[in-house]
Design a protein around this motif. Structure first.
Motif, PDB file in Angstrom:
ATOM      1  N   ILE A   2       0.855  -1.184   0.000  1.00 23.31           N
ATOM      2  CA  ILE A   2       0.000   0.000   0.000  1.00 23.31           C
ATOM      3  C   ILE A   2       0.889   1.231   0.000  1.00 23.31           C
ATOM      4  CG2 ILE A   2      -1.679   1.334   1.325  1.00 23.31           C
ATOM      5  CD1 ILE A   2      -2.689  -1.280   2.492  1.00 23.31           C
ATOM      6  N   GLN A   3       0.547   2.184  -0.828  1.00 25.66           N
ATOM      7  CA  GLN A   3       1.263   3.444  -0.825  1.00 25.66           C
ATOM      8  C   GLN A   3       0.491   4.420   0.044  1.00 25.66           C
ATOM      9  OE1 GLN A   3       2.101   5.126  -4.628  1.00 25.66           O
ATOM     10  NE2 GLN A   3       3.119   6.900  -3.756  1.00 25.66           N
ATOM     11  N   TYR A   4       1.189   5.025   1.003  1.00 28.00           N
ATOM     12  CA  TYR A   4       0.557   5.992   1.889  1.00 28.00           C
ATOM     13  C   TYR A   4       0.845   7.392   1.392  1.00 28.00           C
ATOM     14  CZ  TYR A   4      -0.056   2.019   4.904  1.00 28.00           C
ATOM     15  OH  TYR A   4      -0.425   0.800   5.401  1.00 28.00           O
ATOM     16  N   TYR A   5      -0.095   8.274   1.618  1.00 36.66           N
ATOM     17  CA  TYR A   5       0.002   9.628   1.078  1.00 36.66           C
ATOM     18  C   TYR A   5       0.050  10.646   2.202  1.00 36.66           C
ATOM     19  CZ  TYR A   5      -1.360   7.244  -3.155  1.00 36.66           C
ATOM     20  OH  TYR A   5      -1.398   6.385  -4.217  1.00 36.66           O
ATOM     21  N   TRP A   6       0.835  11.663   1.977  1.00 36.33           N
ATOM     22  CA  TRP A   6       0.960  12.770   2.926  1.00 36.33           C
ATOM     23  C   TRP A   6       0.463  14.062   2.317  1.00 36.33           C
ATOM     24  CZ3 TRP A   6       2.263  12.282   7.903  1.00 36.33           C
ATOM     25  CH2 TRP A   6       2.870  11.094   8.285  1.00 36.33           C
ATOM     26  N   LEU A  20      -6.882   9.883  -2.183  1.00 35.87           N
ATOM     27  CA  LEU A  20      -7.979  10.451  -1.415  1.00 35.87           C
ATOM     28  C   LEU A  20      -8.729   9.418  -0.585  1.00 35.87           C
ATOM     29  CD1 LEU A  20      -9.416  12.909  -4.074  1.00 35.87           C
ATOM     30  CD2 LEU A  20      -7.840  13.395  -2.186  1.00 35.87           C
ATOM     31  N   LYS A  21      -8.283   8.185  -0.610  1.00 35.08           N
ATOM     32  CA  LYS A  21      -8.933   7.142   0.185  1.00 35.08           C
ATOM     33  C   LYS A  21      -8.425   7.204   1.615  1.00 35.08           C
ATOM     34  CE  LYS A  21      -9.695   3.976  -3.639  1.00 35.08           C
ATOM     35  NZ  LYS A  21      -9.332   2.680  -4.233  1.00 35.08           N
ATOM     36  N   LEU A  22      -9.336   7.215   2.552  1.00 33.82           N
ATOM     37  CA  LEU A  22      -8.980   7.305   3.960  1.00 33.82           C
ATOM     38  C   LEU A  22      -8.047   6.172   4.374  1.00 33.82           C
ATOM     39  CD1 LEU A  22      -9.456   8.942   6.541  1.00 33.82           C
ATOM     40  CD2 LEU A  22     -11.377   7.406   7.029  1.00 33.82           C
ATOM     41  N   LYS A  23      -8.274   4.983   3.842  1.00 32.35           N
ATOM     42  CA  LYS A  23      -7.456   3.837   4.234  1.00 32.35           C
ATOM     43  C   LYS A  23      -6.000   3.975   3.780  1.00 32.35           C
ATOM     44  CE  LYS A  23      -8.226   0.889   0.231  1.00 32.35           C
ATOM     45  NZ  LYS A  23      -8.681  -0.390  -0.259  1.00 32.35           N
ATOM     46  N   ASN A  24      -5.729   4.892   2.862  1.00 35.20           N
ATOM     47  CA  ASN A  24      -4.366   5.095   2.370  1.00 35.20           C
ATOM     48  C   ASN A  24      -3.640   6.248   3.065  1.00 35.20           C
ATOM     49  OD1 ASN A  24      -4.693   2.991   0.606  1.00 35.20           O
ATOM     50  ND2 ASN A  24      -5.212   4.283  -1.128  1.00 35.20           N
ATOM     51  N   PHE A  28      -4.622   9.572   9.259  1.00 36.18           N
ATOM     52  CA  PHE A  28      -5.822   9.123   9.950  1.00 36.18           C
ATOM     53  C   PHE A  28      -5.535   8.151  11.096  1.00 36.18           C
ATOM     54  CE2 PHE A  28      -9.444   6.327  10.624  1.00 36.18           C
ATOM     55  CZ  PHE A  28     -10.305   7.258  11.161  1.00 36.18           C
ATOM     56  N   PRO A  29      -4.744   7.089  10.909  1.00 33.49           N
ATOM     57  CA  PRO A  29      -4.503   6.220  12.065  1.00 33.49           C
ATOM     58  C   PRO A  29      -3.718   6.934  13.179  1.00 33.49           C
ATOM     59  CG  PRO A  29      -3.270   5.425  10.158  1.00 33.49           C
ATOM     60  CD  PRO A  29      -4.169   6.528   9.688  1.00 33.49           C
ATOM     61  N   LEU A  30      -2.866   7.901  12.817  1.00 35.41           N
ATOM     62  CA  LEU A  30      -2.187   8.696  13.854  1.00 35.41           C
ATOM     63  C   LEU A  30      -3.211   9.489  14.668  1.00 35.41           C
ATOM     64  CD1 LEU A  30       0.922  10.052  11.945  1.00 35.41           C
ATOM     65  CD2 LEU A  30       0.939   8.536  13.928  1.00 35.41           C
TER      66      LEU A  30
END
Length: 153
Positions: A2-6, A20-24, A28-30
């Motif tokens: 999974i690529q995470y976005y900042w 724009l997906k919350l899971k990415n 959000f988990p922070l």
């Protein structure tokens, strides 16, 4: 993987809505983990008549005894607008004292009181109580600690 976005700018020739997906999102988990940890602190700190922010102020005060509001703000990543009412409340509880500097009235010096120092004895179990609430082992906690301090710089 999974690529995470900042929020980095994506290439203009490709519309990638995955960013724009919350899971990415790493944010959000922070955010959610922070809220969950604060939720766990609330009943424990209620027994000490402290909010979480007052508790972290007290941790600094137990260690340093005296400092300026500006220095406290730097250590806690809080501005004076947040600290001023918080410190006023803590002074009313008898935990700290606040005095304007004689040479520069813009500087406010704070010091722990005997009552604030005595609270340390009651607070000593808070970290282990919180540790018992979290679903991570000591190695994971150490890794998380290192990563989070890397993020906040």
């Amino acid at each position: 993987m999974i690529q995470y976005y900042w929020g980095f700018k994506m290439s203009t020739d490709t519309k990638n809505y995955d960013s724009l997906k919350l899971k990415n999102q790493l944010c959000f988990p922070l955010y959610a983990a922070s809220r969950e940890i604060l939720r766990k602190y609330t009943p424990i700190l209620k027994n000490l008549n402290l909010t979480y922010t007052q508790y972290i102020v007290m941790m600094v005060m137990w260690e340093q005894k005296k400092l300026t509001v500006g220095d406290l703000g730097k250590q806690l990543y809080l501005d004076s607008g947040t600290l001023s009412p918080l410190l006023k409340s803590m002074e009313e509880k008898g935990l700290i004292s606040r005095v304007r500097d004689k040479d520069d009235e813009r500087v406010v010096r704070i010091a722990i009181t005997d009552e604030g120092e005595a609270l340390k004895e009651r607070a000593v179990e808070v970290p282990s109580q919180i540790g018992n609430c979290l679903n991570i082992n000591s190695e994971e906690a150490q890794s998380l600690y290192t990563i989070l301090y890397k993020i906040i710089g």
